[in-house]
Design a protein around this motif. Structure first.
Motif, PDB file in Angstrom:
ATOM      1  N   GLU A  62       0.824  -1.205   0.000  1.00 26.54           N
ATOM      2  CA  GLU A  62       0.000   0.000   0.000  1.00 26.54           C
ATOM      3  C   GLU A  62       0.861   1.259   0.000  1.00 26.54           C
ATOM      4  N   ASP A  63       1.980   1.222   0.719  1.00 28.91           N
ATOM      5  CA  ASP A  63       2.872   2.377   0.752  1.00 28.91           C
ATOM      6  C   ASP A  63       3.448   2.654  -0.636  1.00 28.91           C
ATOM      7  N   GLN A  64       3.876   1.596  -1.336  1.00 27.25           N
ATOM      8  CA  GLN A  64       4.404   1.775  -2.693  1.00 27.25           C
ATOM      9  C   GLN A  64       3.342   2.366  -3.616  1.00 27.25           C
ATOM     10  N   LEU A  65       2.115   1.877  -3.507  1.00 23.07           N
ATOM     11  CA  LEU A  65       1.049   2.363  -4.377  1.00 23.07           C
ATOM     12  C   LEU A  65       0.666   3.798  -4.045  1.00 23.07           C
ATOM     13  N   GLU A  66       0.692   4.147  -2.772  1.00 21.73           N
ATOM     14  CA  GLU A  66       0.421   5.526  -2.374  1.00 21.73           C
ATOM     15  C   GLU A  66       1.491   6.459  -2.935  1.00 21.73           C
ATOM     16  N   GLN A  67       2.755   6.046  -2.843  1.00 22.86           N
ATOM     17  CA  GLN A  67       3.844   6.843  -3.404  1.00 22.86           C
ATOM     18  C   GLN A  67       3.715   6.950  -4.921  1.00 22.86           C
ATOM     19  N   THR A  68       3.311   5.855  -5.562  1.00 19.95           N
ATOM     20  CA  THR A  68       3.111   5.872  -7.016  1.00 19.95           C
ATOM     21  C   THR A  68       2.072   6.914  -7.399  1.00 19.95           C
ATOM     22  N   ARG A  69       0.912   6.872  -6.727  1.00 20.73           N
ATOM     23  CA  ARG A  69      -0.160   7.831  -7.037  1.00 20.73           C
ATOM     24  C   ARG A  69       0.286   9.276  -6.802  1.00 20.73           C
ATOM     25  N   SER A  70       1.135   9.484  -5.803  1.00 19.73           N
ATOM     26  CA  SER A  70       1.588  10.846  -5.505  1.00 19.73           C
ATOM     27  C   SER A  70       2.473  11.405  -6.609  1.00 19.73           C
ATOM     28  N   ARG A  71       3.043  10.545  -7.417  1.00 16.97           N
ATOM     29  CA  ARG A  71       3.931  10.985  -8.510  1.00 16.97           C
ATOM     30  C   ARG A  71       3.187  11.146  -9.836  1.00 16.97           C
ATOM     31  N   LEU A  72       1.904  10.827  -9.869  1.00 11.07           N
ATOM     32  CA  LEU A  72       1.119  10.888 -11.099  1.00 11.07           C
ATOM     33  C   LEU A  72       0.328  12.184 -11.160  1.00 11.07           C
ATOM     34  N   HIS A  73       0.493  12.913 -12.243  1.00 11.15           N
ATOM     35  CA  HIS A  73      -0.175  14.196 -12.449  1.00 11.15           C
ATOM     36  C   HIS A  73      -0.770  14.191 -13.856  1.00 11.15           C
ATOM     37  N   HIS A  74      -1.691  15.081 -14.131  1.00 16.15           N
ATOM     38  CA  HIS A  74      -2.261  15.128 -15.473  1.00 16.15           C
ATOM     39  C   HIS A  74      -2.677  16.550 -15.842  1.00 16.15           C
ATOM     40  N   SER A  75      -2.763  16.772 -17.150  1.00 16.28           N
ATOM     41  CA  SER A  75      -3.163  18.091 -17.652  1.00 16.28           C
ATOM     42  C   SER A  75      -3.689  17.947 -19.074  1.00 16.28           C
ATOM     43  N   ALA A  76      -4.685  18.766 -19.396  1.00 17.45           N
ATOM     44  CA  ALA A  76      -5.161  18.865 -20.772  1.00 17.45           C
ATOM     45  C   ALA A  76      -4.540  20.059 -21.493  1.00 17.45           C
ATOM     46  N   ASP A  77      -3.571  20.693 -20.849  1.00 17.62           N
ATOM     47  CA  ASP A  77      -2.817  21.811 -21.436  1.00 17.62           C
ATOM     48  C   ASP A  77      -1.450  21.277 -21.852  1.00 17.62           C
ATOM     49  N   LEU A  78      -1.197  21.199 -23.152  1.00 20.38           N
ATOM     50  CA  LEU A  78       0.021  20.558 -23.643  1.00 20.38           C
ATOM     51  C   LEU A  78       1.275  21.268 -23.156  1.00 20.38           C
ATOM     52  N   ALA A  79       1.281  22.584 -23.201  1.00 16.98           N
ATOM     53  CA  ALA A  79       2.464  23.328 -22.751  1.00 16.98           C
ATOM     54  C   ALA A  79       2.761  23.043 -21.283  1.00 16.98           C
ATOM     55  N   GLN A  80       1.733  23.020 -20.468  1.00 18.63           N
ATOM     56  CA  GLN A  80       1.910  22.706 -19.052  1.00 18.63           C
ATOM     57  C   GLN A  80       2.414  21.277 -18.870  1.00 18.63           C
ATOM     58  N   ALA A  81       1.859  20.348 -19.644  1.00 19.99           N
ATOM     59  CA  ALA A  81       2.245  18.938 -19.517  1.00 19.99           C
ATOM     60  C   ALA A  81       3.703  18.706 -19.893  1.00 19.99           C
ATOM     61  N   LEU A  82       4.224  19.528 -20.798  1.00 18.93           N
ATOM     62  CA  LEU A  82       5.588  19.343 -21.296  1.00 18.93           C
ATOM     63  C   LEU A  82       6.624  20.185 -20.553  1.00 18.93           C
ATOM     64  N   ALA A  83       6.192  21.084 -19.708  1.00 16.79           N
ATOM     65  CA  ALA A  83       7.081  22.121 -19.165  1.00 16.79           C
ATOM     66  C   ALA A  83       8.343  21.571 -18.517  1.00 16.79           C
ATOM     67  N   GLU A  84       8.244  20.459 -17.777  1.00 20.29           N
ATOM     68  CA  GLU A  84       9.390  19.930 -17.055  1.00 20.29           C
ATOM     69  C   GLU A  84       9.918  18.621 -17.634  1.00 20.29           C
ATOM     70  N   ALA A  85       9.466  18.250 -18.811  1.00 22.33           N
ATOM     71  CA  ALA A  85       9.764  16.917 -19.343  1.00 22.33           C
ATOM     72  C   ALA A  85      11.244  16.723 -19.663  1.00 22.33           C
ATOM     73  N   ASP A  86      11.804  15.629 -19.152  1.00 23.09           N
ATOM     74  CA  ASP A  86      13.118  15.153 -19.592  1.00 23.09           C
ATOM     75  C   ASP A  86      12.963  14.179 -20.749  1.00 23.09           C
ATOM     76  N   VAL A  87      11.853  13.427 -20.725  1.00 23.18           N
ATOM     77  CA  VAL A  87      11.549  12.485 -21.801  1.00 23.18           C
ATOM     78  C   VAL A  87      10.045  12.524 -22.039  1.00 23.18           C
ATOM     79  N   VAL A  88       9.673  12.508 -23.311  1.00 19.74           N
ATOM     80  CA  VAL A  88       8.266  12.507 -23.712  1.00 19.74           C
ATOM     81  C   VAL A  88       7.992  11.169 -24.384  1.00 19.74           C
ATOM     82  N   ILE A  89       6.915  10.501 -23.958  1.00 17.92           N
ATOM     83  CA  ILE A  89       6.539   9.213 -24.544  1.00 17.92           C
ATOM     84  C   ILE A  89       5.131   9.345 -25.095  1.00 17.92           C
ATOM     85  N   GLU A  90       5.016   9.184 -26.396  1.00 16.35           N
ATOM     86  CA  GLU A  90       3.720   9.334 -27.067  1.00 16.35           C
ATOM     87  C   GLU A  90       3.064   7.971 -27.242  1.00 16.35           C
ATOM     88  N   ALA A  91       1.768   7.905 -26.859  1.00 10.91           N
ATOM     89  CA  ALA A  91       0.996   6.670 -26.987  1.00 10.91           C
ATOM     90  C   ALA A  91      -0.402   7.011 -27.494  1.00 10.91           C
TER      91      ALA A  91
END
Length: 283
Positions: A62-91
């Motif tokens: 449960e601790d691992q999954l809680e930490q996983t969820r804390s690292r997941l973010h989302h946005s419908a604004d492309l510029a915002q989504a890319l602002a800090e990207a080191d790697v971009v993966i398109e799917a």
């Protein structure tokens, strides 16, 4: 070591959500982009479903999954989504013109240092590279469905890819729990799908020609080879939208028949594969 700490995943569908969860589980900060907040609102349900698989197959706590969820973010604004990207993966769906359009937008907005990866399962990096505006840092990182369990990470550049970018992505793949596979020359379908697609095509040939029912075809394969899944069970995992696009783009008369039958018998009836609760089988 690769310096990739911030990952942006473009597309929140079956593979996109898996890629995002896998990267976050292994300690990366992940931003998921999709075209609307309505689509992104489905992500918590996807995270819950994936968490169950990680408990079952990875013995996640449960601790691992809680930490996983804390690292997941989302946005419908492309510029915002890319602002800090080191790697971009398109799917995004397996359509060349769509991928070129999406990559033109990503290339214009992504940070200068970001390495750009497509998860395309059939298209070559060289088909898309020019559209990015940054072909030297564009390549393919191909994930197998159920990435936490079927965890190959096929890394394939094109003739203009900087070898350093290839090495960075190979290292990154290892860091997020994949087995890195270096595909040294461009090959449609990489290694995995060069082996898998003819097998699946043979199965859909038997089906579309009314030679045998999917259940019988699967039973034959499982019984004779000891494999855990038959071809139609695999197609349900892949998802009907991807199966439809691949057959539509293949260009043969038989593949068009398969695509049409997939659309009318499955997609139009909401049976989009295992992740949606039903495809050739009901889950």
């Amino acid at each position: 070591m690769s310096g990739f700490t911030h990952v942006t995943v473009i597309g929140s569908g079956v593979l996109g959500s898996q890629i995002a969860f896998q990267a976050a589980f292994f300690g990366k900060e992940v931003m998921v982009y999709d075209i609307s907040e309505e689509i992104l609102a489905e992500l918590p349900t996807r995270w819950d479903r994936l968490a169950g698989f990680y408990v079952r197959d990875m013995e996640a706590t449960e601790d691992q999954l809680e930490q996983t969820r804390s690292r997941l973010h989302h946005s419908a604004d492309l510029a915002q989504a890319l602002a800090e990207a080191d790697v971009v993966i398109e799917a995004v769906p397996e359509n060349l013109e769509l991928k070129r359009k999406v990559w033109a937008q990503i290339g214009a907005a992504a940070p200068e240092q970001a390495v750009l990866c497509t998860n395309s399962s059939t298209l070559l990096p060289s088909d898309i590279a020019a559209a990015t505006g940054h072909p030297e840092r564009f390549l393919a990182l191909h994930f197998a469905n159920e990435v936490w369990k079927n965890n190959t990470g096929e890394v394939m550049g094109h003739a203009g890819t900087d070898p350093q970018a290839v090495q960075q992505v190979l290292e990154f793949a290892g860091q997020i729990g994949l087995v890195p596979i270096h595909v040294e020359k461009e090959q449609p379908g990489y290694v995995l799908n060069t082996l898998l697609v003819p097998f699946l095509n043979a199965a859909t040939h038997l089906w579309v020609q009314d030679i045998a029912e999917p259940e019988e075809i699967d039973k034959t394969w499982r019984t004779a080879t000891g494999s855990p899944l038959g071809p139609f069970q695999i197609l349900d995992v892949v998802g009907m939208e991807t199966v439809y696009q691949i057959n539509l783009n293949a260009g043969t008369e038989e593949s068009k028949k398969v695509a049409q039958r997939i659309k009318t018998e499955f997609i139009d009836r909401g049976r989009r594969g295992r992740d949606a609760g039903g495809g050739f089988y009901t889950y």
